[in-house]
Design a protein around this motif. Sequence first.
Motif, PDB file in Angstrom:
ATOM      1  N   ARG A   1      -2.490  -2.930  -1.683  1.00 26.47           N
ATOM      2  CA  ARG A   1      -1.952  -2.982  -3.023  1.00 26.47           C
ATOM      3  C   ARG A   1      -0.443  -3.088  -2.934  1.00 26.47           C
ATOM      4  O   ARG A   1       0.198  -2.279  -2.273  1.00 26.47           O
TER       5      ARG A   1
ATOM      6  N   ARG B   1       3.079   4.543  -9.186  1.00 24.64           N
ATOM      7  CA  ARG B   1       2.143   3.610  -8.579  1.00 24.64           C
ATOM      8  C   ARG B   1       0.947   4.390  -8.086  1.00 24.64           C
ATOM      9  O   ARG B   1       1.006   5.597  -7.889  1.00 24.64           O
TER      10      ARG B   1
ATOM     11  N   ARG C   1      -3.177   5.182  -2.340  1.00 24.09           N
ATOM     12  CA  ARG C   1      -4.528   5.192  -1.795  1.00 24.09           C
ATOM     13  C   ARG C   1      -4.474   5.888  -0.451  1.00 24.09           C
ATOM     14  O   ARG C   1      -3.725   5.488   0.424  1.00 24.09           O
TER      15      ARG C   1
ATOM     16  N   GLU D   1       0.855  -1.192   0.000  1.00 26.67           N
ATOM     17  CA  GLU D   1       0.000   0.000   0.000  1.00 26.67           C
ATOM     18  C   GLU D   1       0.889   1.240   0.000  1.00 26.67           C
ATOM     19  O   GLU D   1       1.659   1.396  -0.922  1.00 26.67           O
TER      20      GLU D   1
ATOM     21  N   THR E   1       3.172  -3.002  -4.756  1.00 28.44           N
ATOM     22  CA  THR E   1       3.838  -2.515  -5.951  1.00 28.44           C
ATOM     23  C   THR E   1       5.302  -2.937  -5.899  1.00 28.44           C
ATOM     24  O   THR E   1       5.957  -2.743  -4.874  1.00 28.44           O
TER      25      THR E   1
ATOM     26  N   GLY F   1      -7.584  -5.964  -0.865  1.00 25.26           N
ATOM     27  CA  GLY F   1      -6.775  -5.586   0.285  1.00 25.26           C
ATOM     28  C   GLY F   1      -5.659  -4.632  -0.088  1.00 25.26           C
ATOM     29  O   GLY F   1      -5.823  -3.767  -0.943  1.00 25.26           O
TER      30      GLY F   1
END
Lengths: 250, 337
Positions: free
Chosen positions: A67, B7, B10, A14, A69, A65
């Motif tokens: 993310r 990217r 959030r 995230e 990367t 859920g």
Amino acid sequence: MDILEVKDLMVFYENAIAINNVSIKCETGKVTGIFGSNSAGKSTLMYAISGIMMDMKRKEEMKGGERITVVGEMRLNGEDIMDIKPNDRARKGVVLCPERRRIFPESSVLENLKIGGYLASRSQAQETLKYVFTLFPALKDMKGKEGGFLSGGEQQMLAIGRALMAQPKLLLLDEPLLGLSPAMETRLAQAIKKINEQIGITILVAEQYARPILPVIDYGYVLENGGKVLEGTAQELIDNPDVKEAYFGV
Amino acid sequence: MGTEARRKERLDRGVKVRTEKLYAVSGWQEITYLVLPRLALILGLLILPLVMPSMYWQKVLCSMGVFALLAIAFDFLAHYVGLVCLGGALFTGVGAYISGLLSSSTGLSPALTIPIATLGGGLICTLLLLPCLPLRGVYFAIVTIIYPLAIVRILTALNIWGGTEGISALATFPNIWVEVYLILGMVLIVLFALRRLVNEDYGLVLRGIKDNDQAVRASGINVTFYKAQAVFITAAIGCFCGAYLSCLYGWCGLSLFALDFSILPIAATVMGGLGTLVGPLLGACILTPLSEVLRAIGTWRIVIYCVVLLSFIVFKPEGLMNWIQRKYHQFEHWEKI
């Protein structure tokens, strides 16, 4: 010649950064160590190299859920493996022996090893099986025992044995000494050295507690909070005062 | 793993962060942000019967409420206690028969039979399921689905309580408005009560049982007792649905043990989003009318129904509600690495 070359790898869970611009190299035929405390990013690095991260990423995506990367470059013998699936990476010789062993608790020792040998030819499997039993004689006596009933040290031997059965060219060991007694720690460290010397497998080992592993590695990296803070040969690491304080408890 | 140099990030909306604390009442924006979704839900459900074009659609609302209640109860037990319960049919059947027998033998009005059936039925179902409470996962699910099947056979074989005919000419509700507002009001009460419950200390224990019951037991908590309480709550909700249905139809029979009452709530939960409690309500609100609309095209109904469900499981396993909540609370933007 470097079998594995990781360049500028970044991994985000995230918005949290787990691996920050880490570049490491594994020289063919050598043992490379990665040291760091909890949350340093050792396991994340191992998952990224073995490709398990792709699987985790997909599952998280499906259930909405976190993310994940992953950005950077990863080369195995000069070939880009960034987009290769974990099972195909294992086929290419990158085999992970996961943290907390993850053996199959309801299968016997022999069955566990046989499952590991899925990629091997029949003769290769037989040969490796023999080798695993000479490396870890304790396993031979409990061939028929269920994996879940083994002690922690035996389970770790089994996990390493299972990884060897997949005919790795680059063996990734994630915290192989987790929760073991000091005597067992030294025995396993010796086994790691033996695997490297006797069958010439390149090994990348991640560990929190450096003391038992440092003597068997050729080159090492120290991670802290996702970033690489130090690298050097085993001797250089041992001589470094910061490492001494942080990872030897001297 | 792509190699793109950016990217998606959030982040929680500012207003969400503010409303978590005391600042929730600092301005109209914050208050609206908090109240709007809840108010929309409550008013929406209350207005829905008024805008329905015909009596037929008001009846559809009644069965929608039943499935919503069952789905919320299923979600509560599955996600917060870790017991996958296929016993919706057991609960409705037991509730319906208790209320039906009471009504036919003593002539009590629904105002009395429904509460008695709710509590008594909950107790009976809990006792029936008590021996298998230590079981988890698929075993508990199997046991809960065996009971309704077995009870149907027993009733048929013994030919008691009306046998295959069922018990008819029971006392019914005075008019359609009582019918529809009783069930919708109950949906709202159960929804908000359960949401409060799972966030209290009590709910903390239940969630602990789901995650690791051995650790909970090691903390000195009687796990089976807590599980039994949770099953009682679920069973009582299910029995209310059964009793309500028997009063709605003025009849109770073997079809109230039908597996629809076990399966449809699960479908609604999958669609709406597991673990949100309001998601299953949303799922039921979509699936029940959908299946009514599709009735016009005959057999294809089931096919379309299955395709909708399958695509939800494959493409959006998190469910609708989780997705909506995320969009409401968070925003996304691209960030360069």
